[in-house]
Scaffold this active site. Sequence first.
Site, PDB file in Angstrom:
ATOM      1  N   SER A  17     -87.076  62.142  29.593  1.00 45.06           N
ATOM      2  CA  SER A  17     -86.087  62.289  29.520  1.00 45.06           C
ATOM      3  C   SER A  17     -84.622  62.706  28.490  1.00 45.06           C
ATOM      4  CB  SER A  17     -85.235  62.482  31.172  1.00 45.06           C
ATOM      5  OG  SER A  17     -83.733  63.772  30.898  1.00 45.06           O
ATOM      6  N   ASP A  71     -89.091  65.227  39.318  1.00 51.18           N
ATOM      7  CA  ASP A  71     -88.060  64.597  38.817  1.00 51.18           C
ATOM      8  C   ASP A  71     -87.035  63.482  39.288  1.00 51.18           C
ATOM      9  OD1 ASP A  71     -86.330  64.838  35.914  1.00 51.18           O
ATOM     10  OD2 ASP A  71     -85.852  66.833  36.285  1.00 51.18           O
ATOM     11  N   MET A  81     -80.522  73.630  34.763  1.00 50.24           N
ATOM     12  CA  MET A  81     -79.708  73.604  36.392  1.00 50.24           C
ATOM     13  C   MET A  81     -78.576  74.282  35.343  1.00 50.24           C
ATOM     14  SD  MET A  81     -80.523  69.232  36.316  1.00 50.24           S
ATOM     15  CE  MET A  81     -80.964  68.909  34.851  1.00 50.24           C
ATOM     16  N   ASP A  88     -82.916  68.288  29.229  1.00 54.40           N
ATOM     17  CA  ASP A  88     -82.078  68.737  30.595  1.00 54.40           C
ATOM     18  C   ASP A  88     -81.218  69.326  30.517  1.00 54.40           C
ATOM     19  OD1 ASP A  88     -83.312  67.107  32.922  1.00 54.40           O
ATOM     20  OD2 ASP A  88     -83.551  65.575  32.507  1.00 54.40           O
ATOM     21  N   GLY A 146     -85.944  59.781  39.193  1.00 50.45           N
ATOM     22  CA  GLY A 146     -85.865  58.084  38.990  1.00 50.45           C
ATOM     23  C   GLY A 146     -87.208  57.845  39.660  1.00 50.45           C
ATOM     24  N   MET A 200     -77.265  71.222  32.008  1.00 53.04           N
ATOM     25  CA  MET A 200     -76.275  71.016  32.553  1.00 53.04           C
ATOM     26  C   MET A 200     -75.022  71.734  32.380  1.00 53.04           C
ATOM     27  SD  MET A 200     -76.830  67.062  33.778  1.00 53.04           S
ATOM     28  CE  MET A 200     -78.578  66.264  34.419  1.00 53.04           C
ATOM     29  N   HIS A 220     -85.320  72.191  31.423  1.00 50.31           N
ATOM     30  CA  HIS A 220     -85.406  72.332  32.978  1.00 50.31           C
ATOM     31  C   HIS A 220     -83.571  73.087  32.992  1.00 50.31           C
ATOM     32  CE1 HIS A 220     -84.320  69.301  36.884  1.00 50.31           C
ATOM     33  NE2 HIS A 220     -83.707  70.669  36.963  1.00 50.31           N
ATOM     34  N   MET A 262     -87.463  67.967  43.182  1.00 55.52           N
ATOM     35  CA  MET A 262     -86.129  66.715  42.150  1.00 55.52           C
ATOM     36  C   MET A 262     -85.900  65.816  43.336  1.00 55.52           C
ATOM     37  SD  MET A 262     -84.566  68.122  39.779  1.00 55.52           S
ATOM     38  CE  MET A 262     -83.542  66.352  39.821  1.00 55.52           C
ATOM     39  N   HIS A 270     -88.499  66.233  28.040  1.00 53.34           N
ATOM     40  CA  HIS A 270     -88.063  66.555  29.289  1.00 53.34           C
ATOM     41  C   HIS A 270     -86.655  67.075  28.573  1.00 53.34           C
ATOM     42  CE1 HIS A 270     -87.627  67.809  33.613  1.00 53.34           C
ATOM     43  NE2 HIS A 270     -86.212  67.825  33.637  1.00 53.34           N
TER      44      HIS A 270
HETATM   45  C1  DX5 Z   1     -81.361  64.419  36.949  1.00 50.67           C
HETATM   46  C2  DX5 Z   1     -82.375  65.355  35.748  1.00 50.67           C
HETATM   47  C3  DX5 Z   1     -83.657  64.601  35.753  1.00 50.67           C
HETATM   48  C4  DX5 Z   1     -82.666  63.104  34.917  1.00 50.67           C
HETATM   49  C5  DX5 Z   1     -83.698  62.268  35.523  1.00 50.67           C
HETATM   50  O1  DX5 Z   1     -80.257  65.606  36.870  1.00 50.67           O
HETATM   51  O2  DX5 Z   1     -82.961  66.475  35.690  1.00 50.67           O
HETATM   52  O3  DX5 Z   1     -84.388  64.975  34.643  1.00 50.67           O
HETATM   53  O4  DX5 Z   1     -82.972  63.126  33.431  1.00 50.67           O
HETATM   54  O5  DX5 Z   1     -83.085  60.364  34.842  1.00 50.67           O
HETATM   55  P1  DX5 Z   1     -83.904  59.113  35.852  1.00 50.67           P
HETATM   56  O6  DX5 Z   1     -85.705  59.391  35.437  1.00 50.67           O
HETATM   57  O7  DX5 Z   1     -83.851  58.326  35.028  1.00 50.67           O
HETATM   58  O8  DX5 Z   1     -83.684  59.686  37.130  1.00 50.67           O
HETATM   59 ZN    ZN Z   2     -84.624  67.041  34.322  1.00 54.38          ZN
END
Ligand code: DX5
Ligand code: ZN
Length: 224
Positions: free
Chosen positions: A9, A176, A69, A36, A178, A38, A67, A138, A34
């Site tokens: 990511s 996705d 969000m 993200d 942690g 937001m 992705h 998630m 990946h």
């Molecule tokens: C969280 C994102 C993830 C994030 C994951 O809202 O959708 O894709 O980047 O990051 P890590 O791998 O650090 O949890």
């Molecule tokens: Zn993501």
Amino acid sequence: MNKHLIAPSILAADYGHLNKDLEMLNNSQADWVHVDVMDGVFVPNISFGQMLVKQMHKVSKLPLDVHLMIVEPEKYVESFKDCGADTITFHLEATNHAHRLAQHLKSMGVKAGVALNPQTSVHNLDDILEDVDMVCLMSVNPGFGGQKFIYRTLDKIRKLKSKIIERNLDVKIEIDGGVGLQNAEVILKAGADVLVAGSSVFKSENPNQTIERLKAIEINNFDI
Ligand code: DX5
Ligand code: ZN
């Protein structure tokens, strides 16, 4: 058995040297990037939009796994496709018309992904599973990188994997949030196909090697 995919990511990358990080990924065993997006409404954080995704597409040789969000994803999918997205994942919680949106994505020639927040049960996918290429579960509350993996997700992966196998579908399960070397094996054993990894890759001493290690994990059978 099919080899799993690794999707680092870019949210966790160094924004001052984005090209360098993307080139590192080009020369690694990563399968996708990946991305993200937001909006500060669907999630309590703002990341980046189309212009940056377009720039990433110029540098990245890997498919972009976008992705979203964001609220009202139907308004923006076309523009993200035009910026070079290969897969577009929207949140089930963000639209009343998931079926229409999945069909629309496919008709544009992008892969359709649907994402579920941690509190949303996989049963909500029963009438859309046939229509998507990927489900993103998630494993943290979306909005931020670097959070702790929610272990209840393992049970959701197993349930979803059973549905996919039962119905003989070609739908990938992406996990996705942690994800890292400490839990990748149990996640894959539960039935995941794609691992998103942000901090565990970019904050590690040797990101390239971390990707290689995540990719090298061998799973012989699922524990479903
Ligand atoms: C969280 C994102 C993830 C994030 C994951 O809202 O959708 O894709 O980047 O990051 P890590 O791998 O650090 O949890
Ligand atoms: Zn993501």
